[in-house]
Design a protein around this motif. Structure first.
Motif, PDB file in Angstrom:
ATOM      1  N   UNK B 179       0.846  -1.211   0.000  1.00  0.00           N
ATOM      2  CA  UNK B 179       0.000   0.000   0.000  1.00  0.00           C
ATOM      3  C   UNK B 179       0.876   1.254   0.000  1.00  0.00           C
ATOM      4  N   UNK B 182       2.324   1.677  -3.456  1.00  0.00           N
ATOM      5  CA  UNK B 182       1.297   2.199  -4.375  1.00  0.00           C
ATOM      6  C   UNK B 182       1.109   3.703  -4.167  1.00  0.00           C
ATOM      7  N   UNK B 187      -0.401   4.730  -7.522  1.00  0.00           N
ATOM      8  CA  UNK B 187      -1.206   3.604  -7.989  1.00  0.00           C
ATOM      9  C   UNK B 187      -2.322   3.362  -6.984  1.00  0.00           C
ATOM     10  N   UNK B 188      -3.431   2.856  -7.457  1.00  0.00           N
ATOM     11  CA  UNK B 188      -4.585   2.624  -6.597  1.00  0.00           C
ATOM     12  C   UNK B 188      -4.457   1.238  -5.944  1.00  0.00           C
ATOM     13  N   UNK B 189      -4.123   1.224  -4.671  1.00  0.00           N
ATOM     14  CA  UNK B 189      -3.916  -0.052  -3.964  1.00  0.00           C
ATOM     15  C   UNK B 189      -5.173  -0.929  -4.001  1.00  0.00           C
ATOM     16  N   UNK B 190      -6.330  -0.291  -4.115  1.00  0.00           N
ATOM     17  CA  UNK B 190      -7.562  -1.099  -4.081  1.00  0.00           C
ATOM     18  C   UNK B 190      -7.668  -2.031  -5.292  1.00  0.00           C
ATOM     19  N   UNK B 191      -6.892  -1.750  -6.353  1.00  0.00           N
ATOM     20  CA  UNK B 191      -6.867  -2.691  -7.484  1.00  0.00           C
ATOM     21  C   UNK B 191      -6.360  -4.064  -7.045  1.00  0.00           C
ATOM     22  N   UNK B 192      -5.648  -4.122  -5.920  1.00  0.00           N
ATOM     23  CA  UNK B 192      -5.098  -5.401  -5.458  1.00  0.00           C
ATOM     24  C   UNK B 192      -6.065  -6.173  -4.563  1.00  0.00           C
TER      25      UNK B 192
END
Lengths: 257, 257
Positions: B179, B182, B187-192
């Motif tokens: 996180x 990201x 970068x959007x950590x929620x993509x993970x």
């Protein structure tokens, strides 16, 4: 909408079936092994081919789902003019496709995919394209099979792929080491399922900094020493225990716990 | 059934409320801080106390939910005769309670518990006891609040606690590092999220050996080198990347992939 699938492995199979189920026609399936091509082609009403030269020049898009290292050599053998060619890899630049077509992109399902699975399930598909119209076409294609769409350029996608390795492959390895330790010690690894699920769910919508717990986080030296003793015959877990405990403590300190 | 709660922190709060909601009477809540004791007592119809000497000698069971290091000193101050006394810790022997009562045991919820959470949710409670009747009493108590029950002696429980640290605290730390990476790279950590959930779900009912994937597992040197390059400014992730990649490859080799 008519596609050609280049590849017959896990991703090609699951994507191919997902397209087929949503009524998207798959014209051909290419594999250098015709038996593999035929197996997939049979399931999705396509024609199996094992020669790149036999690939139809008139499909709407060509989805190349092959090993990372096979992408560039296959692209070098394709001449698609301006037909849309994409690969499905997280860590390969889309630009390796530019020699095969003037229209290209990426269609990367951010998920571990196995042949046997039923459908794509809940999945993010990360998209890039050499033009806005390519990106828009690929987004529609992803949504048609029920995926959520995210956009990332080469640089962003490589970094996301790296973080996927950290969050998925590395955590799986910890589970693997723990399962082996449980087996060796006659403990039921399934007792850990709920805390594993809880941890994975706990960070959704929360900064993982706020969900950290455990002896290293609390600075509980006595428990850490007990754990190191319990691991004295387990060099791999012992090293990880030391490295994680140090890193958790360092990060807390840096972030001013 | 009438209980006394010793402690007013996360576990005492969530357990206390769960008992109360199932109609189990909580006679007293002890905390050395009377305000904390009162806050919890108010919510569960109990009397707040801040003196161990004020603990009623006649409850059916005494649940001690305090920090690991506070268990032994508190037990040393309690004289409960043969009333049932338990602690809620994963890594503390039940035998430290023997000085306070001839009946003792463990009631360890294998879950990260936070004060604010609504109920226990799905939880394993790991039980031990100085007698079969203690174990049976504690199992019933756990089932009354909807928990699944598992039994483990001191040695087994310490090892399970260690594996919970590995599978939960260490994985959370990987999420934390990812996180932060990201955030730093926009970068959007929620993509993970979905790959994280998938990984955690994937090992339920499967040996994690069979769900391993990723560049180290495949022996994909080119991708690993690219990842090491991407991490050259990230010493912590770089070390973990090297250690995990080596360990994944070693384990595959040992297990005869």
């Amino acid at each position: 909408m008519e596609l050609v699938l280049i590849g017959s492995g896990n991703i090609a199979t699951v994507l191919g079936k997902s397209f087929y189920e949503r009524g998207i026609s798959i014209k051909q399936v290419y594999s250098q092994n015709i038996i593999h091509a035929q197996q997939l082609a049979n399931q999705i009403g396509a024609i199996a081919i094992d020669q790149l030269s036999a690939i139809s020049p008139q499909a709407d898009a060509y989805i190349m789902a092959v090993s990372d290292h096979a992408i560039a050599p296959i692209a070098a053998s394709l001449k698609l003019g301006n037909q849309l060619l994409v690969h499905t890899a997280g860590s390969v630049s889309q630009d390796v496709l530019s020699q095969a077509s003037s229209n290209y992109g990426v269609f990367w399902p951010m998920k571990m995919i196995r042949k046997g699975q039923e459908g794509m399930g809940s999945v993010q598909i990360v998209i890039d394209g050499s033009s806005n119209s390519n990106k828009s076409y690929l987004s529609n294609l992803a949504r048609l099979i029920g995926a959520q769409v995210a956009f990332a350029n080469n640089d962003q996608r490589e970094k996301l792929h790296l973080m996927a390795v950290v969050c998925s492959n590395f955590t799986n390895h910890l589970y693997h080491l723990a399962a082996d330790y449980c087996k060796k010690n006659n403990l039921d690894f399934s007792l850990l399922y709920s805390i594993i699920s809880q941890t994975a769910a706990g960070i959704q919508g929360e900064d993982p900094a706020t969900t950290q717990a455990g002896p290293a986080f609390r600075g509980d030296i006595a428990t850490m020493e007990k754990h190191l003793m319990l691991l004295k015959e387990e060099p791999v877990l012992l090293d990880f225990y030391r490295e994680f405990s140090k890193s958790i403590q360092d990060l807390n300190r840096d972030e001013g716990k």
